[in-house]
Design a protein around this motif. Structure first.
Motif, short mmCIF file in Angstrom:
data_model
loop_
_atom_site.label_atom_id
_atom_site.label_comp_id
_atom_site.label_asym_id
_atom_site.label_seq_id
_atom_site.Cartn_x
_atom_site.Cartn_y
_atom_site.Cartn_z
N ARG A 1 0.84 -1.20 0.00
CA ARG A 1 0.00 0.00 0.00
C ARG A 1 0.88 1.25 0.00
N ALA B 1 2.11 1.79 -3.46
CA ALA B 1 1.09 2.38 -4.32
C ALA B 1 1.02 3.90 -4.14
N ALA B 2 1.09 4.34 -2.90
CA ALA B 2 1.03 5.78 -2.62
C ALA B 2 2.26 6.50 -3.13
N GLN C 1 7.32 4.75 0.23
CA GLN C 1 6.22 5.70 0.02
C GLN C 1 6.69 7.03 -0.54
N THR D 1 -1.66 6.51 -9.07
CA THR D 1 -0.89 5.32 -9.44
C THR D 1 -1.85 4.28 -9.97
N TRP E 1 -4.11 4.28 -6.34
CA TRP E 1 -3.89 5.48 -5.52
C TRP E 1 -4.44 6.67 -6.29
N ASP E 2 -5.30 7.45 -5.63
CA ASP E 2 -5.92 8.59 -6.30
C ASP E 2 -5.38 9.93 -5.82
N ARG F 1 -5.95 8.35 -1.19
CA ARG F 1 -6.13 7.07 -0.49
C ARG F 1 -5.84 5.91 -1.44
N VAL F 2 -5.60 4.75 -0.84
CA VAL F 2 -5.37 3.51 -1.58
C VAL F 2 -6.69 2.78 -1.75
N ASP F 3 -6.92 2.25 -2.94
CA ASP F 3 -8.09 1.40 -3.21
C ASP F 3 -7.73 -0.02 -2.77
#
Length: 447
Positions: free
Chosen positions: A82, A85-86, A336, A421, A429-430, A433-435
C-alpha cells in the motif's frame, strides 16, 4: 473485484525512453491500448485531465524487505505494498531474508501465495543463497524468481555465504542473475571492536560509516566482480554507497552489460552529516557515508556507471530504532516517498527526468527481463504514475502507510506530489487514499 478499468488520460506530459512529449494515453483491459494526441473519449471510459502532470511508467523497485513471513509485527506485504502504491511504485522484488528464509522452491512459492492474496501492486521474490543450499540453487527455475540474492560477508540469519568454495560454485552455476550485498564481515567486526573499546555501550550513530566501512564495501565488491568475470556470471551489485566502488563499473547503456550496479534513494538524499539529526533512524547497511560520496553517486547515476535506482526499503518499529547502537537494527522505510525524493535530484539539475525514469523503471525491467512492464508502450501493462510537479508535498509521520509508522523524511517538503498510481489498469492510488480492492500480479520474466 480486481477487473481493470478503462481510462483516457488526456493532455499529459509523457516521459519514456529518453523522450518527453504531450499526448493522451488510453488504458483498456489492463493494458496501454493507444498513445496519441487528440483521442476521443468513449462512453465506457473514465477521463482524467492530466494537463500539467507528468505521466511516467510505474517505478519497479528491485530491492525491498517486506518482513513476511516471520517478522510481521513491523511490516507485511499488505501494508508495504500500500505504501508502494502511494509512492508510485507499481512492482517490487522482495528479498529472501524472512523467517523462514527463502532458500528453496517451496518456501519461495509460499511467499508468492501470500502476495497473491494481499499485495496492492505487482510482486516477485528472490531466492536466497547460503553455505548449504547449492542443490536448490542449481534447480532454480528462471521463471520463478528475478534472481539469486547472495549476502557476501554481511551476516543475516543463516544467509551469510562465507565459504569460498561455495561462493565460487554459486557464481559458476546460478541460472539466474546473482544479486549481491557486498560488505566484508571480518573487517566490520574489527571496526566494531575498536568502536566498543572507545565508546563502550554508547556508540554514537556517527560511528556507523566507520564500522561498516568503505573499505569493507570495496573489498567485497571487488571479490564479487572477480568471481563474475571468472565465470562470466550475470552480476548485479546492490546499494553502492562509496565513490571508490564506482570506478569498478563501466559507464554507458545497460544493454550488453554482464556486470551492473545500483544505488538507493537514501544515498542520494542523506549524508554522514545527518546522523547528528536523525541518529539510528538512518542506520542502514551499507552505511550512509560522506557528502562527497553522495555527489559522486549522483554523477555516476547520470552517466550510466550506476544502472538502477532502488530503495532497500527495510522497516523497523520506532522503539527498535531508538535502542543503543548495537541493538538498533539497520534499515529504513522508504517506498512511500522514494520517487518524490529521487525527483529532487531532477529539480536540483543533477539528473534529467528522462534519465530518472530510465533508472527506476526501464532499467529494472530490462535487467531482470520483466515481461511487458516498465515502459509506456502500446500493449504493455498499464502500470502508470501521474506526478504533479507543481504541487509541493510536506511529509509527516502521520501520512505513513508502512506498518512501522515513521519516515526519515518527516518534515521534508518535496517539490512534487503523486497524483495517481495505476496497477494493471486499476487506479490503486488517487492522490489521497489507496483502493484496497486492487491486487497486483505476479511478475513474469522473458527468459
Amino acid at each position: 473485484m480486481n477487473s481493470p478499468d478503462n481510462w483516457l488520460i488526456r493532455d499529459a506530459t509523457l516521459v519514456n525512453e529518453g523522450r518527453r512529449w504531450a499526448a493522451d494515453l488510453r488504458v483498456r483491459d489492463g493494458r496501454i491500448e493507444r498513445i496519441e494526441s487528440g483521442l476521443a473519449a468513449r462512453a465506457d471510459e473514465q477521463v482524467i485531465d492530466a494537463s500539467g502532470l507528468w505521466l511516467l511508467p510505474g517505478m519497479i523497485d528491485d530491492q525491498v524487505h517486506f518482513r513476511e513471513p516471520g517478522l510481521t509485527h513491523k511490516a507485511d506485504i499488505a501494508s508495504e505494498s500500500r505504501a508502494c502504491a502511494a509512492g508510485g511504485i507499481t512492482s517490487f522484488m522482495e528479498m529472501p531474508n524472512t523467517r523462514p528464509a527463502a532458500l528453496d522452491r517451496p518456501t519461495l512459492e509460499a511467499k508468492y501465495a501470500l502476495a497473491a492474496g494481499s499485495s496492492a501492486v505487482n510482486y516477485a521474490f528472490y531466492m536466497g543463497a547460503s553455505n548449504d543450499n547449492l542443490d536448490a540453487i542449481r534447480q532454480i527455475d528462471p521463471a520463478s524468481t528475478p534472481g539469486l540474492k547472495v549476502f557476501m560477508g554481511a551476516s543475516t540469519g543463516n544467509m551469510l555465504v562465507d565459504d569460498p568454495q561455495v561462493l565460487d560454485e554459486i557464481f559458476r552455476c546460478a541460472p539466474v542473475p546473482i544479486i549481491t550485498h557486498c560488505e566484508d564481515t571480518p573487517m566490520i567486526d574489527a571496526e566494531l571492536a575498536r568502536a566498543k573499546a572507545r565508546h563502550g555501550d554508547d556508540i554514537p550513530a556517527s560511528e556507523h560509516p566507520l564500522i561498516r566501512s568503505r573499505e569493507a564495501c570495496i573489498a567485497s565488491t571487488r571479490l564479487a566482480i572477480e568471481l563474475a568475470r571468472k565465470h562470466d556470471a550475470r552480476l548485479h551489485v546492490l546499494h553502492i554507497s562509496t565513490a571508490e566502488e564506482l570506478v569498478l563499473f563501466a559507464p554507458g547503456p545497460l544493454a550488453g552489460k554482464r556486470i551492473t550496479a545500483e544505488t538507493c534513494v537514501h544515498f542520494l538524499h542523506f549524508s554522514a552529516e545527518d546522523y547528528a539529526r536523525l541518529g539510528m533512524l538512518i542506520k542502514c547497511n551499507p552505511a550512509i557515508k560522506q557528502a562527497s560520496d553522495r555527489s559522486a553517486i549522483v554523477r555516476a547515476l547520470a552517466e550510466g556507471r550506476l544502472d538502477v535506482l532502488a530503495t532497500d526499503h527495510a522497516p523497523h518499529l520506532l522503539e527498535e530504532k531508538q535502542q543503543p547502537y548495537t541493538q538498533a537494527p539497520s534499515g529504513i522505510p522508504l517506498v512511500q516517498f522514494a520517487l518524490q525524493s529521487a525527483l529532487e535530484r531532477v529539480f536540483a539539475g543533477e539528473l534529467s527526468l528522462e534519465r530518472l525514469v530510465e533508472v527506476v523503471s526501464h532499467a529494472p525491467a530490462e535487467l531482470f527481463q520483466v515481461s511487458q512492464r516498465g515502459f509506456l508502450r502500446e500493449g504493455y501493462a498499464a502500470d502508470l504514475v501521474l506526478v504533479d510537479p507543481q504541487r509541493p508535498h510536506r511529509v509527516s509521520h502521520a501520512q505513513v502507510l508502512s506498518k512501522c509508522g515513521w519516515t526519515p523524511f518527516d518534515g521534508t517538503t518535496f517539490s512534487t506530489s503523486i497524483a495517481a498510481t495505476f496497477v494493471n489498469g486499476r487506479r490503486v492510488w488517487d492522490g489521497v487514499r489507496v483502493d484496497d480492492t486492487v491486487r497486483g500480479q505476479r511478475l513474469a520474466f522473458d527468459r
